[in-house]
Design an enzyme around this catalytic site. Sequence first.
Site, PDB file in Angstrom:
ATOM      1  N   LYS A 165     -19.608   6.875  24.720  1.00 60.12           N
ATOM      2  CA  LYS A 165     -19.867   6.042  23.547  1.00 60.12           C
ATOM      3  C   LYS A 165     -19.308   4.653  23.786  1.00 60.12           C
ATOM      4  O   LYS A 165     -18.110   4.479  24.011  1.00 60.12           O
ATOM      5  CB  LYS A 165     -19.211   6.677  22.317  1.00 60.12           C
ATOM      6  CG  LYS A 165     -19.374   5.860  21.053  1.00 60.12           C
ATOM      7  CD  LYS A 165     -18.872   6.598  19.832  1.00 60.12           C
ATOM      8  CE  LYS A 165     -18.974   5.738  18.593  1.00 60.12           C
ATOM      9  NZ  LYS A 165     -18.494   6.433  17.395  1.00 60.12           N
TER      10      LYS A 165
ATOM     11  N   LYS B 138     -24.431   7.007  23.850  1.00 60.66           N
ATOM     12  CA  LYS B 138     -24.666   6.226  22.638  1.00 60.66           C
ATOM     13  C   LYS B 138     -24.208   4.797  22.824  1.00 60.66           C
ATOM     14  O   LYS B 138     -23.089   4.612  23.306  1.00 60.66           O
ATOM     15  CB  LYS B 138     -23.885   6.892  21.487  1.00 60.66           C
ATOM     16  CG  LYS B 138     -23.875   6.129  20.201  1.00 60.66           C
ATOM     17  CD  LYS B 138     -23.010   6.815  19.203  1.00 60.66           C
ATOM     18  CE  LYS B 138     -22.924   5.927  17.984  1.00 60.66           C
ATOM     19  NZ  LYS B 138     -21.903   6.336  17.080  1.00 60.66           N
TER      20      LYS B 138
HETATM   21  C1  PBG Z   1     -18.173   6.864  13.752  1.00 55.95           C
HETATM   22  C2  PBG Z   1     -19.582   6.632  14.156  1.00 55.95           C
HETATM   23  C3  PBG Z   1     -20.252   5.399  14.321  1.00 55.95           C
HETATM   24  C4  PBG Z   1     -21.593   5.719  14.582  1.00 55.95           C
HETATM   25  C5  PBG Z   1     -21.693   7.093  14.596  1.00 55.95           C
HETATM   26  N1  PBG Z   1     -20.438   7.640  14.349  1.00 55.95           N
HETATM   27  C6  PBG Z   1     -19.788   4.018  14.166  1.00 55.95           C
HETATM   28  C7  PBG Z   1     -18.747   3.466  15.052  1.00 55.95           C
HETATM   29  O1  PBG Z   1     -18.291   4.090  16.012  1.00 55.95           O
HETATM   30  O2  PBG Z   1     -18.334   2.350  14.775  1.00 55.95           O
HETATM   31  C8  PBG Z   1     -22.719   4.726  14.781  1.00 55.95           C
HETATM   32  C9  PBG Z   1     -24.079   5.232  14.460  1.00 55.95           C
HETATM   33  C10 PBG Z   1     -25.115   4.179  14.296  1.00 55.95           C
HETATM   34  O3  PBG Z   1     -24.890   2.963  14.491  1.00 55.95           O
HETATM   35  O4  PBG Z   1     -26.244   4.565  13.948  1.00 55.95           O
HETATM   36  N2  PBG Z   1     -17.224   6.850  14.746  1.00 55.95           N
END
Ligand code: PBG
Length: 325
Positions: free
Chosen positions: A195, A248
């Site tokens: 991520k 992601k």
């Molecule tokens: C929480 C999380 C996030 C997303 C999914 N889980 C945001 C982040 O890490 O700031 C993003 C999902 C999206 O942008 O569609 N940790």
Amino acid sequence: MKFPEYRPRRLRRTEALRALIRETSLSPRHLIYPLFVVPGKGIKEPIDAMPGCYHLSVDMVVEEAKEVLDLGIYAVLLFGLPEKKDSKGSHAWLKSGVVQNAVSAIKRAVPELIVVTDVCLCGYTSHGHCGVISNGQIDNDATLKLLSKVALSHAEAGADIVAPSDMMDGRVGAIRKTLDRNGFDQVPILSYAVKYASSFYGPFREAAECAPQFGDRRSYQMDPANAREGLREAMLDAEEGADILMVKPAMPYLDIIHLLRQECKLPIAAYQVSGEYSMIKAASSKGWIDETRVMEESLIGIRRAGADIIITYFAKDLARGSNLR
Ligand code: PBG
């Protein structure tokens, strides 16, 4: 094989011929649809920055879940917006928290639908970070205990899969151990393994009200410049017991999906995040691109790169209107 004996256009002449040699498929069963659950009753509020997405109370989430399964989509991913935030994010593991209630209500009404839950603290902490803070720093090991409690509370509510998205070191192992000790050895972990610290999460942070109140997430989410590090992250999670690995965002990181596909035999998920979705929605609302075709092309590209599963806000749109099966 060379021209004029070989003419690639021969196999592109008709749709039937093109379909016959199509290498990649895309169908609603490959997709997971994210939903945002809020406290209250009868609530269905549009999210400004994500056209077509809503804040839904538990009763409305159940209606949505029925529709999703009717469309041939087999899984949803739940995010919660709690009643109250505090420094530890304690509403994240409440027995009757917003996500826990939504899970049990959906499993009662639509038991066949796979319910995946996002396991994180950022939507529940007053400071908006994904871990607890001590001395101005995110305390990794203290956070693991809390994340394990969150995952366990989701499993107890009936979640089919838990999906940790916090990027703390060691969380997959910690969650696996807690689930196993409590009789949930059959609940898989879909790890947000690779991520990135991405600006494409902008619209989501509005939707989930989880923007960090100070600093940013670069001390735990990954540097967009790094590919090999992504492989190391994925291997660690696999060793700790992850059942599915996620990359992601998706579109700017197709190379990472492809690399992981070659190095790892676990199923791979890719998250087409809020910014990827909202850009397509915005450009098409201006008439600059054809929304359906760009949506299909983006999703088939993610599948072609090597993703088995795609988490996307387009899931319902694709299931309703696509020609790609
Ligand atoms: C929480 C999380 C996030 C997303 C999914 N889980 C945001 C982040 O890490 O700031 C993003 C999902 C999206 O942008 O569609 N940790």
